[in-house]
Design a protein around this motif. Structure first.
Motif, short mmCIF file in Angstrom:
data_model
loop_
_atom_site.label_atom_id
_atom_site.label_comp_id
_atom_site.label_asym_id
_atom_site.label_seq_id
_atom_site.Cartn_x
_atom_site.Cartn_y
_atom_site.Cartn_z
N VAL A 154 -3.04 23.78 7.36
CA VAL A 154 -3.97 23.68 6.22
C VAL A 154 -3.48 22.66 5.21
CG1 VAL A 154 -4.89 24.89 4.20
CG2 VAL A 154 -4.94 26.00 6.41
N VAL A 155 -4.36 21.77 4.83
CA VAL A 155 -4.15 20.85 3.71
C VAL A 155 -5.32 21.06 2.75
CG1 VAL A 155 -3.98 18.43 2.99
CG2 VAL A 155 -3.01 19.15 5.19
N LEU A 156 -5.02 21.17 1.45
CA LEU A 156 -6.05 21.35 0.44
C LEU A 156 -6.12 20.11 -0.44
CD1 LEU A 156 -5.35 25.07 -0.57
CD2 LEU A 156 -6.81 24.19 1.27
N SER A 157 -7.26 19.44 -0.43
CA SER A 157 -7.42 18.17 -1.14
C SER A 157 -8.44 18.33 -2.27
CB SER A 157 -7.89 17.08 -0.17
OG SER A 157 -6.96 16.89 0.88
N PHE A 158 -8.05 17.89 -3.46
CA PHE A 158 -8.90 18.01 -4.64
C PHE A 158 -9.36 16.63 -5.09
CE2 PHE A 158 -6.47 21.84 -4.36
CZ PHE A 158 -7.35 22.83 -4.74
N SER A 159 -10.66 16.51 -5.30
CA SER A 159 -11.28 15.22 -5.55
C SER A 159 -11.42 14.92 -7.04
CB SER A 159 -12.66 15.19 -4.88
OG SER A 159 -13.31 13.97 -5.13
N PHE A 160 -11.07 13.68 -7.41
CA PHE A 160 -11.19 13.20 -8.79
C PHE A 160 -11.65 11.74 -8.76
CE2 PHE A 160 -7.71 16.23 -8.65
CZ PHE A 160 -7.81 16.99 -9.80
N SER A 161 -12.53 11.37 -9.69
CA SER A 161 -12.76 9.95 -9.96
C SER A 161 -12.06 9.56 -11.26
CB SER A 161 -14.26 9.64 -10.07
OG SER A 161 -14.82 10.28 -11.19
N THR A 162 -11.67 10.59 -12.02
CA THR A 162 -10.96 10.42 -13.28
C THR A 162 -10.40 11.79 -13.67
OG1 THR A 162 -11.18 9.80 -15.62
CG2 THR A 162 -13.07 10.86 -14.60
N ALA A 191 0.92 28.92 -4.45
CA ALA A 191 0.69 29.88 -3.36
C ALA A 191 1.27 29.39 -2.04
CB ALA A 191 -0.80 30.15 -3.21
N GLY A 192 1.85 28.19 -2.04
CA GLY A 192 2.56 27.70 -0.87
C GLY A 192 1.83 26.70 0.00
N PHE A 193 0.72 26.17 -0.48
CA PHE A 193 -0.06 25.23 0.32
C PHE A 193 0.36 23.78 0.07
CE2 PHE A 193 -2.76 28.96 0.02
CZ PHE A 193 -3.25 29.07 1.31
N ILE A 194 0.13 22.90 1.06
CA ILE A 194 0.19 21.46 0.85
C ILE A 194 -1.07 21.07 0.09
CG2 ILE A 194 0.07 19.18 1.94
CD1 ILE A 194 1.71 20.26 4.23
N VAL A 195 -0.92 20.46 -1.07
CA VAL A 195 -2.08 20.07 -1.87
C VAL A 195 -1.99 18.60 -2.24
CG1 VAL A 195 -2.34 22.40 -2.82
CG2 VAL A 195 -1.01 20.71 -4.08
N GLY A 196 -3.14 18.00 -2.44
CA GLY A 196 -3.16 16.60 -2.82
C GLY A 196 -4.38 16.26 -3.65
N ALA A 197 -4.35 15.08 -4.26
CA ALA A 197 -5.45 14.59 -5.08
C ALA A 197 -6.08 13.39 -4.40
CB ALA A 197 -4.95 14.22 -6.47
N GLY A 224 1.45 19.77 -9.24
CA GLY A 224 1.87 20.16 -7.90
C GLY A 224 1.44 19.30 -6.74
N ALA A 225 0.75 18.19 -6.98
CA ALA A 225 0.26 17.39 -5.86
C ALA A 225 1.41 16.89 -4.98
CB ALA A 225 -0.55 16.20 -6.37
N ASP A 226 1.26 17.07 -3.68
CA ASP A 226 2.23 16.54 -2.72
C ASP A 226 1.91 15.10 -2.36
OD1 ASP A 226 3.86 18.98 -2.01
OD2 ASP A 226 1.85 19.74 -1.56
N PHE A 227 0.65 14.73 -2.50
CA PHE A 227 0.23 13.38 -2.14
C PHE A 227 -0.97 12.99 -2.99
CE2 PHE A 227 -2.28 16.22 0.50
CZ PHE A 227 -3.55 15.68 0.45
N VAL A 228 -1.22 11.69 -3.05
CA VAL A 228 -2.39 11.13 -3.72
C VAL A 228 -2.95 10.03 -2.84
CG1 VAL A 228 -3.29 10.11 -5.84
CG2 VAL A 228 -1.23 11.49 -5.93
#
Length: 298
Positions: A154-162, A191-197, A224-228
């Motif tokens: 599981v990878v959780l990715s959160f979307s932003f334009s700004t 909670a232990g997930f890989i997260v990114g923006a 907490g972002a692991d990647f962008v």
């Protein structure tokens, strides 16, 4: 105000990609809803480029769970495992999901068949389903190309334009605020997930400057972002509902001084010039190095 949503039936809900996506790791895509109530001005799925075959307005694929069982059963039988990009075109956690729970049903089916997921969202409603997502991460069968590279499905990715609240209100009027997204991402990381923006799209002369990007990367890094990952804006079509038309209308209303510069960057293309994209990439990579954050998932 309650959203108006059509309930439609589909013949297929899982889309097999020709190639594994280098950015999102996905070999499949899955969208439980058609169209979106977040009303982002720049959304590429609006209008004639991608939206011409969609039903008008927000629609829920109410038979998606039974269709996905059939499709995933067939793929699992052939051991054609791959990451599913969940919500690549429409956010899977629109407000109507709170009542309909189609996304939650689909996640339970994905768990049953042991497929990995990269889930893309802007909504805090994802927190409801962390129990299922945790189990998916533990039980997913990863394709061989990820051996030694990832230890979760599981990878959780959160979307932003700004991450600027005022800009977001203009260009993403129906979406959860950037602050809410940041807080949700932090809770998922805790909670232990890989997260990114996912900075897609960055808005020319509004959220793509070094100063603005620095603040964005600093914000997600602190939460907490692991990647962008980042990319520039694309603008399609000339019809009244096309994203190019809508984007320029909003730009003219709020930032008329940027109209000429923005149109120069695009010329006659749907994408910014190669020079613009190269310079944006260079700024982005430099800032990722500054904050020691990956510019890819792994």
């Amino acid at each position: 105000m309650r959203e108006l949503v059509q309930k439609i039936k589909v013949k297929s809900v899982l889309n097999k990609q020709k190639y594994v996506d280098d950015w999102f790791l996905s070999g499949y895509s899955l969208n439980p809803y058609s169209n979106c109530s977040f009303n982002c001005v720049y959304c590429y799925t609006r209008g004639s480029k991608y939206g011409e075959h969609q039903v008008p307005g927000l629609a829920a694929k109410v038979n998606a769970p039974e269709v996905l069982v059939r499709q995933l059963k067939n793929r699992a039988r052939k051991r054609e495992y791959g990451f599913i990009a969940f919500g690549s075109a429409t956010d899977p956690y629109l407000p109507v999901e709170k009542d309909l729970e189609i996304t939650r049903e689909l996640l339970m089916i994905i768990l049953r068949f042991h497929f990995p997921v990269n889930l893309l969202t802007r909504s805090s409603l994802i927190l409801r389903d962390l129990d299922i997502l945790k189990k998916i991460g533990e039980k997913a069968i990863l394709p061989k190309e990820f051996d030694g590279k990832m230890d979760t499905g599981v990878v959780l990715s959160f979307s932003f334009s700004t991450t600027d609240e005022n800009l977001a209100k203009i260009f993403e009027p129906g979406a959860p605020s950037p602050q809410e997204r940041l807080e949700t991402m932090k809770k998922c990381k805790d909670a232990g997930f890989i997260v990114g923006a996912i900075f897609m799209p960055l808005l020319p002369f509004l959220s793509d400057s070094e100063e603005h990007l620095d603040k964005m990367i600093k914000n997600v890094n602190e939460n907490g972002a692991d990647f962008v990952m980042a990319s520039g804006l694309t603008l399609f079509g000339d019809g009244p509902q096309d994203c190019k038309t809508r984007y320029y209308e909003v730009l003219e209303e709020h930032f008329p001084e940027l109209m000429s510069k923005t149109k120069d960057v695009f010329g006659n293309s749907f994408a910014p010039s190669r020079k613009y994209q190269q310079e944006l990439h260079q700024r982005f990579v430099k800032l990722c190095q500054k904050y020691q954050i990956r510019n890819k998932i792994y």
